[in-house]
Design an enzyme around this catalytic site. Structure first.
Site, mmCIF file in Angstrom:
data_model
loop_
_atom_site.group_PDB
_atom_site.id
_atom_site.type_symbol
_atom_site.label_atom_id
_atom_site.label_comp_id
_atom_site.label_asym_id
_atom_site.label_seq_id
_atom_site.Cartn_x
_atom_site.Cartn_y
_atom_site.Cartn_z
ATOM 1 N N GLY A 68 0.156 -2.316 2.284
ATOM 2 C CA GLY A 68 -1.296 -2.442 2.243
ATOM 3 C C GLY A 68 -1.919 -1.634 3.375
ATOM 4 O O GLY A 68 -1.212 -1.079 4.222
ATOM 5 N N GLN A 70 -3.440 -2.527 6.079
ATOM 6 C CA GLN A 70 -3.041 -3.033 7.398
ATOM 7 C C GLN A 70 -1.590 -3.505 7.355
ATOM 8 O O GLN A 70 -1.259 -4.598 7.816
ATOM 9 C CB GLN A 70 -3.973 -4.171 7.820
ATOM 10 C CG GLN A 70 -5.343 -3.713 8.293
ATOM 11 C CD GLN A 70 -5.272 -2.964 9.619
ATOM 12 O OE1 GLN A 70 -4.321 -3.101 10.387
ATOM 13 N NE2 GLN A 70 -6.275 -2.149 9.898
ATOM 14 N N SER A 71 -0.718 -2.679 6.821
ATOM 15 C CA SER A 71 0.689 -3.072 6.689
ATOM 16 C C SER A 71 1.384 -3.132 8.046
ATOM 17 O O SER A 71 1.446 -2.130 8.768
ATOM 18 C CB SER A 71 1.415 -2.074 5.792
ATOM 19 O OG SER A 71 2.824 -2.267 5.865
ATOM 20 N N ASN A 72 1.925 -4.303 8.374
ATOM 21 C CA ASN A 72 2.729 -4.422 9.590
ATOM 22 C C ASN A 72 4.058 -3.689 9.433
ATOM 23 O O ASN A 72 4.581 -3.108 10.381
ATOM 24 C CB ASN A 72 3.001 -5.899 9.897
ATOM 25 C CG ASN A 72 1.736 -6.678 10.198
ATOM 26 O OD1 ASN A 72 0.974 -6.294 11.088
ATOM 27 N ND2 ASN A 72 1.486 -7.739 9.465
ATOM 28 N N ALA A 74 4.657 -0.990 7.630
ATOM 29 C CA ALA A 74 4.467 0.459 7.774
ATOM 30 C C ALA A 74 4.323 0.821 9.253
ATOM 31 O O ALA A 74 4.905 1.804 9.731
ATOM 32 C CB ALA A 74 3.238 0.907 6.984
#
Ligand code: PLP
Length: 329
Positions: A68, A70-72, A74
């Site tokens: 997403g 705000q992917s943690n 990634a």
């Protein structure tokens, strides 16, 4: 044995927050996996230790993954790739939140370490497996050696990180002669953490029951996903036995992925002020809220020994400062 990099400050602390236990009505311990490291910290680092070892062993030059906005996952991938001298490409889904912060929080960190972000819309993201495969093919054609990590790092290999986290918890219990837990509770977003926890909790006698609080898809989706990932893990490590009892609870998802209800936000603020435990609005805040609800319903017994795995997510909280303004009025 498969290679694994050593990227975590281990063991992560196991803490007993007394005032929070009182607030929740259970005997709570928290596994501080929000403290697996510095800016890269969170549960994804436990998975990335395996993936990035594999990427280096196969002489990969570029790591590709997705998530997403705000992917943690990634962000952890991008930071650790930078530390290892690997290029990273992140396919991020645009438009997750209404007042989307697509420059702050995790995205700021992604850009800071020089990850290449490729924005895709929700329709393209639905077909993320082929998006990643196509990108890998194109990169290979241009002479790169791509390494693809699935969404959330959730496959059998990544889940081994949480089998090992349960071994770590068991050693911490034994060191203080504490009994095992009644319940392990955590937030579930793509299933890999849950698969590792159900296998590891039984294998290492940490608890008989695991509660996985879904933050996006429903219970049926995650029961199938977790079973599939656990089967992959067992194929990689035949010593793994039966999983612990699993309860997938999708009743604390809130309005939608990434968004908390007003009640959930108020709970997150109360927890912070009561105990100094800072939760995030996408995962851990919803999961601990789910624990409270389960205790209220009598589904988790009052006074039960509960291990809450704090999986991180602080940058995602910092990306929602505007949303929280109304809670501070
Ligand atoms: C990714 C994530 C989770 C969920 O883990 P999965 O293995 O994807 O189910 C929970 N909490 C945080 C903070 C995360 O970033």
């Amino acid at each position: 044995m498969r290679p694994r990099l050593d990227l975590i400050h281990r063991p992560t602390p196991l803490v007993v927050p007394a005032r929070l236990s009182e607030l929740l009505g259970v005997d709570l311990s928290i596994k501080r996996d929000d403290a697996t490291g510095g800016a890269e910290a969170g549960n994804k680092v436990r998975k990335l230790e395996w993936f990035l070892a594999d990427a280096l062993a196969t002489k990969s030059t570029v790591v590709i993954t997705c998530g997403g906005t705000q992917s943690n996952h990634a962000r952890s991938t991008a930071i650790l790739c930078a530390s290892l001298g690997l290029r990273s490409i992140l396919f991020l889904r645009r438009g997750d939140l209404k007042d989307e912060d697509a420059t702050g929080g995790n995205v700021l960190l992604d850009r800071l370490v020089g990850a290449e972000i490729r924005w895709i819309d929700a329709a393209a993201y639905a077909d993320r497996t082929s998006v990643l495969a196509n990108a890998a093919r194109e990169l290979a054609e241009s002479g790169e050696r791509p390494y693809v990590i699935p969404e959330g790092g959730s496959n059998g290999l990544g889940s081994l990180g949480y089998v090992d986290a349960m071994r770590e918890v068991k050693a911490q219990l034994d060191a203080s002669s504490a009994p095992r837990f009644d319940v392990v509770a955590h937030a579930c977003g793509s299933g890999g953490t849950a698969a590792g926890i159900v296998l590891g909790a039984r294998q290492h006698d940490v608890a008989k029951q695991v509660w996985s609080f879904a933050v996006c898809n429903d219970r049926a989706y995650f029961e199938a996903a977790i079973a599939r990932i656990a089967a992959e893990a067992k194929a990689l490590d035949p010593d793994l036995g039966a999983p612990a009892d699993l309860v997938v609870d999708d009743r604390a998802r809130g309005p939608r992925y990434g968004i908390m209800s007003e009640e959930q936000r108020a709970f997150l603020v109360l927890v912070a002020r009561t105990s100094g435990v800072v939760l995030d609005p996408v995962y851990t805040g919803k999961a601990l809220f789910g624990v409270v609800r389960a205790v209220e319903r009598g589904e988790i017994a009052k006074g039960a020994r509960v291990l809450f795995v704090h999986t991180g997510g602080l940058p995602g909280l910092l990306a929602q400062s505007a949303t929280f303004e109304k809670d501070f009025a």
